[in-house]
Scaffold this active site. Structure first.
Site: not given
Length: 524
Positions: A99, A101, A127, A159-160, A208, A290
């Site tokens: 990730d 982010h 992500d 998932n984002h 992910h 994740h």
């Protein structure tokens, strides 16, 4: 003889030129962000190839590009992604990353640690956006790298990377503030094109989230239709959302899947489920992201047949959200040898929560002073003054008139308390807002004063125990504490079709019961 003309006064000197932008900054060490937006001629050469170093140097300074250039980068990258398979196949040597982010400045550090993308093969597990305040910079830079190195830099979906989460968290708002909603919509179209999984060296499944009870073979992944918004349930959702069980490798139950109570969707999968999948597909391990990890990675219980970790989690966002105090890591796989390289966070520019400006930030101070003045004005009325000027007004009762004014004083006093708490406890308010999914405090926290703020809870029952006892002067000082406070944000946000979601939760639980029993797993 004519009189001589009086001497003319010299013209006033021209005004001094205005100081350059940033010359009057209080913190001189922080450079002023560029106001110039990069044009097509600056970002692309004559052959249409992106000048990645020019873009990188500009983004590091918090610069931006013309909106049309941002759209061009996003769309060209999406065109490459659309041509890739749902499960891509990649070879070693390769560096696997978790990730990001929106932590763009840590992404720059990642490439320092992992090697230049010009001569290093990369696989990112998704992500890229949300939570951090430099998500669009991450997208633009990674998409440019994808354009430059389409066969050596690979991007999977997290998932984002969807409309539901980016609207709920920060990415949509960031796009609208820095660019426009057109840029956001282009990103969503590009995210729909991201592959869902990668087969590394015919040995590792990279994804992910993890496994699904509906996916038994690699061909099940290959057959998925990925060009859409991820659904709230089903195999595509599970690849992006599922997690290993908390007691992975030491399960009391051998049932493979149970409802994921932390995420509010998808499943927990356990050690036997992973081992069975690896054996059926002749794989060595599953590599996923994740979940934040204190050390940046986690190796799970080894397979009894291969002696290799059955599952590996990698997380590449150091000091996640500026409160986790975790390390980040990347995984380098070469010559059948796996190395983990850790790195710490890098300095980055500061943004107020939800991209708040300084004027909005100052309103609590102004509001507190204004309400103080109103309270003082209303409080000077004596009982004698309240008795004068028409006692028959207000239902003919002086007592009613007095009570109305007292209610006004109490209401303004309540406002004063709200503004006072906002000003005095601004740091704690910011921390709490940053750890709630909507960026808003629970209703009534500020009006209740400091004591109420101390015992404030976020919006879900799961977070209540974690956040109870959080006091304003307290600083988050451990990874586990931050993870507990942030737990509410790990859930799938509520959807507009909430009724359907309730049905989905029941359906998921029933499906797990029907196919795999009723194993009970304690959530992290």
């Amino acid at each position: 003889m004519a009189a001589p003309e009086p001497a003319r006064a010299a013209p006033p000197p021209p005004p001094p030129p205005p100081p350059p932008p940033g010359a009057d900054r209080v913190v001189k060490a922080v450079p002023f962000p560029p106001t110039h937006r990069l044009t097509s001629e600056e970002v692309f050469d004559l052959d249409g190839i992106p000048r990645v170093d020019v873009l990188k140097n500009h983004l590091v300074k918090e610069g931006r590009v013309d909106e049309e250039i941002a759209l061009r980068i996003i769309n060209e990258g999406a065109a490459i992604l659309r041509r890739e398979k749902t499960m891509i196949e990649v070879e070693a040597p390769i560096t696997v990353c978790g990730d990001i982010h929106g932590q763009f400045f840590d992404l720059m550090k990642l490439f320092e640690v992992g090697g230049s993308p010009a001569n290093t093969r990369y696989l990112f597990l998704g992500d890229y956006v949300d939570r951090g305040y430099f998500s669009i910079e991450c997208v633009l830079y990674l998409w440019v790298l994808k354009i430059l190195y389409p066969s050596t830099l690979f991007l999977l979906r997290g998932n984002h990377e969807c409309r539901h989460l980016t609207e709920y968290f920060t990415f949509k708002q960031e796009c609208k503030i820095k660019y426009s909603e057109r840029v956001y919509e282009a990103c969503m179209e590009a995210f729909d094109s991201l592959p869902l999984a990668a087969l590394l060296n015919q040995q590792f499944l990279c994804v992910h989230g993890g496994l699904s009870p509906e996916i038994h073979t690699l061909d099940d992944i290959r057959r998925l239709d990925r060009f859409k918004e991820p659904p709230a349930f089903g195999p595509m959702c599970d690849l992006l959302w599922s997690d290993p069980s908390e007691d992975f490798g030491n399960e009391k139950s051998q049932e493979h899947f149970s409802h994921n109570t932390v995420r509010g969707c998808s499943y927990f999968y356990n050690y036997p489920a992973v081992c069975e999948f690896l054996q059926n597909n002749n794989l060595l391990s599953i590599i996923r992201a994740h979940e934040a990890q204190d050390a940046g990675y986690r190796m799970y219980r080894k397979s009894q047949t291969t002696g290799f970790p059955s599952l590996i989690t990698i997380f590449s966002a150091p000091n996640y959200l500026d409160v986790y105090n975790n390390k980040a890591a990347v995984l380098k796989y070469e010559n059948n040898v796996m190395n983990i390289r850790q790195f710490n966070c890098s300095p980055h520019p500061y943004w107020l929560p939800n991209f708040m400006d300084v004027f909005t930030w100052s309103l609590p101070f102004v509001g507190e002073k204004v309400t103080e003045m109103l309270v003082n004005v209303l409080s000077i009325c004596s009982d004698d003054e309240l008795m004068t000027e028409g006692e028959d007004q207000f239902d003919g009762s002086a007592a009613a008139r007095k009570e109305i004014i007292r209610n006004k004083i109490r209401a303004i006093g309540k406002m004063a308390r709200v503004f006072s708490v906002l000003r005095e406890e601004s740091e704690s308010v910011l921390t709490l807002k940053g750890l709630t999914p909507t960026g808003m405090l629970p209703s009534g926290v500020l009006a209740g004063g400091r004591q109420t703020l101390q015992s404030a809870t976020v919006e879900a029952i799961e977070a209540e125990k974690a956040i109870r006892g959080f006091s304003p002067p307290h600083r988050i000082c451990s990874f586990e504490e931050a993870k507990g406070l942030d737990r509410i944000n790990e859930r799938m946000p509520p959807r507009k079709d909430a009724v359907q979601q309730d049905g989905f939760n029941s359906l998921n639980t029933a499906h797990a019961t029907e196919n795999h029993g009723t194993g009970n797993h304690t959530a992290q």
